[in-house]
Enzyme design. Sequence first.
Site, PDB file in Angstrom:
ATOM      1  N   HIS A 388       1.165  -1.255  -0.140  1.00 51.54           N
ATOM      2  CA  HIS A 388      -0.201  -0.108  -0.114  1.00 51.54           C
ATOM      3  C   HIS A 388       1.021   1.086   0.117  1.00 51.54           C
ATOM      4  O   HIS A 388       0.023   2.327  -0.084  1.00 51.54           O
ATOM      5  CB  HIS A 388      -1.146  -0.323   1.160  1.00 51.54           C
ATOM      6  CG  HIS A 388      -2.383   0.351   0.772  1.00 51.54           C
ATOM      7  ND1 HIS A 388      -2.300   0.978   0.121  1.00 51.54           N
ATOM      8  CD2 HIS A 388      -2.984   0.706   1.441  1.00 51.54           C
ATOM      9  CE1 HIS A 388      -3.554   1.554  -0.626  1.00 51.54           C
ATOM     10  NE2 HIS A 388      -4.123   0.728   1.213  1.00 51.54           N
ATOM     11  N   ASP A 392      -1.876   2.215  -4.915  1.00 51.81           N
ATOM     12  CA  ASP A 392      -3.530   2.656  -4.164  1.00 51.81           C
ATOM     13  C   ASP A 392      -4.327   1.967  -4.601  1.00 51.81           C
ATOM     14  O   ASP A 392      -4.287   0.885  -5.336  1.00 51.81           O
ATOM     15  CB  ASP A 392      -3.312   3.764  -4.653  1.00 51.81           C
ATOM     16  CG  ASP A 392      -2.603   5.462  -4.209  1.00 51.81           C
ATOM     17  OD1 ASP A 392      -1.694   5.349  -3.718  1.00 51.81           O
ATOM     18  OD2 ASP A 392      -2.484   6.098  -4.818  1.00 51.81           O
TER      19      ASP A 392
END
Length: 417
Positions: A388, A392
């Site tokens: 992450h 995204d």
Amino acid sequence: MGEFVIKMPDVGEGVAEAELVEWHVKAGDPVREDMVIAAVMTDKATVEIPSPVTGTVVWLGAEIGDKIAVKAPLVRIETAGEGGEDKAAAPAPAPPKPVQPLRLVEPAMPAAEKQPAAPREATAKLAEKPLASPAVRLFAREHGIDLRQVAGSGPVGRILREDIDQFVARGAAFSPAPIAPARKTATEEIKLTGLRRRIAEKMSLAVSRIPHITYVEEIDVTALEELRATMNRDRKPEQAKLTVLPFLMRAIVKAVAEQPNFNATFDDHAGILTRHSAVHMGIATQTPAGLMVPVVRHAEARSVWDCAGEMSRLADAARAGTATRDELSGSTITISSLGALGGVVSTPVINHPEVAIVGVNKIAVRPIFDGTQFVPRKIMNLSSSFDHRIIDGWDAATFVQRIRTLLETPALIFIEG
């Protein structure tokens, strides 16, 4: 007489230490020149260390599971000639042989938990197996009699048929006596060594340093399964049998061409993301020694058939323990599949330092509404995890949806450009 010292050899570029996973000798054993005396592991590759001299082992410098620095003393051998030090031990690759020593620990039972002594008429202790002939045991079992409650009158306490009759005559019913399940207090201590420890270390590294986001999507693979069955029926004898994975590999190749951040490795110390034009596809593979990740190199330049053949070759080598270090390293993105055991959803752990892993769940026939009625379709979930810090949620969804489109319309996989 002299003493020869064998030191830990350099087993690979940049490797400062290796883990001892197996001894082939012990103190006092005779050895001959070129005889394998130990096996060490580094980076999922096992290396055998031979003796350069003939003599007798007088000292071992480590225990199984210890990590030994390069050039540290490993073995001392008493030789007939003058002593010396081994400066050029030539390790040879060998299949991984995981060692998992077990140590059974039987804790002492606290005094408060000790069981009361058995009744006097049951002369055979409950913890001991009573002596009786097979016929007597069968009779007792058929009538629900616990022989441990019957006093034996035969030689050395053997239980006779008459003893059972007397037991019943004293008022015992033909019903199994309620016996509480025995308490189990033993424990096992298993030292993680070799490949199992490497896996543990790598998983800990990945989970502690990579913030995972997992995205799950269901894929209708009915058309893909029909195409796969047709291609397998018409395949040539030298061609490997097609599974879903070669098609998925080709779909991933197309998807990362549009989103290159997914085919990348991230150096979080330097803060540098390296995007790779070559797609080196790691295929998580379960082996008798543990989980390995052989790498299909340049998947972007391979056909579906070529992907299937190379994947099959590497999987066989990994399971046989003959895969080389180069074949087990250098992946840029990984596929994880448990085959028929794939479940409905999984949360695959990213293969550090990569930023993406695509997990394959099992195929199941499910009723899908087509707008007018429910029809049976073959559905397979993809459970994919992403770093992450780099990926995204929107980008992850876009990536998986692109793979979904390609798998649900498999003709698109074969269109170039």
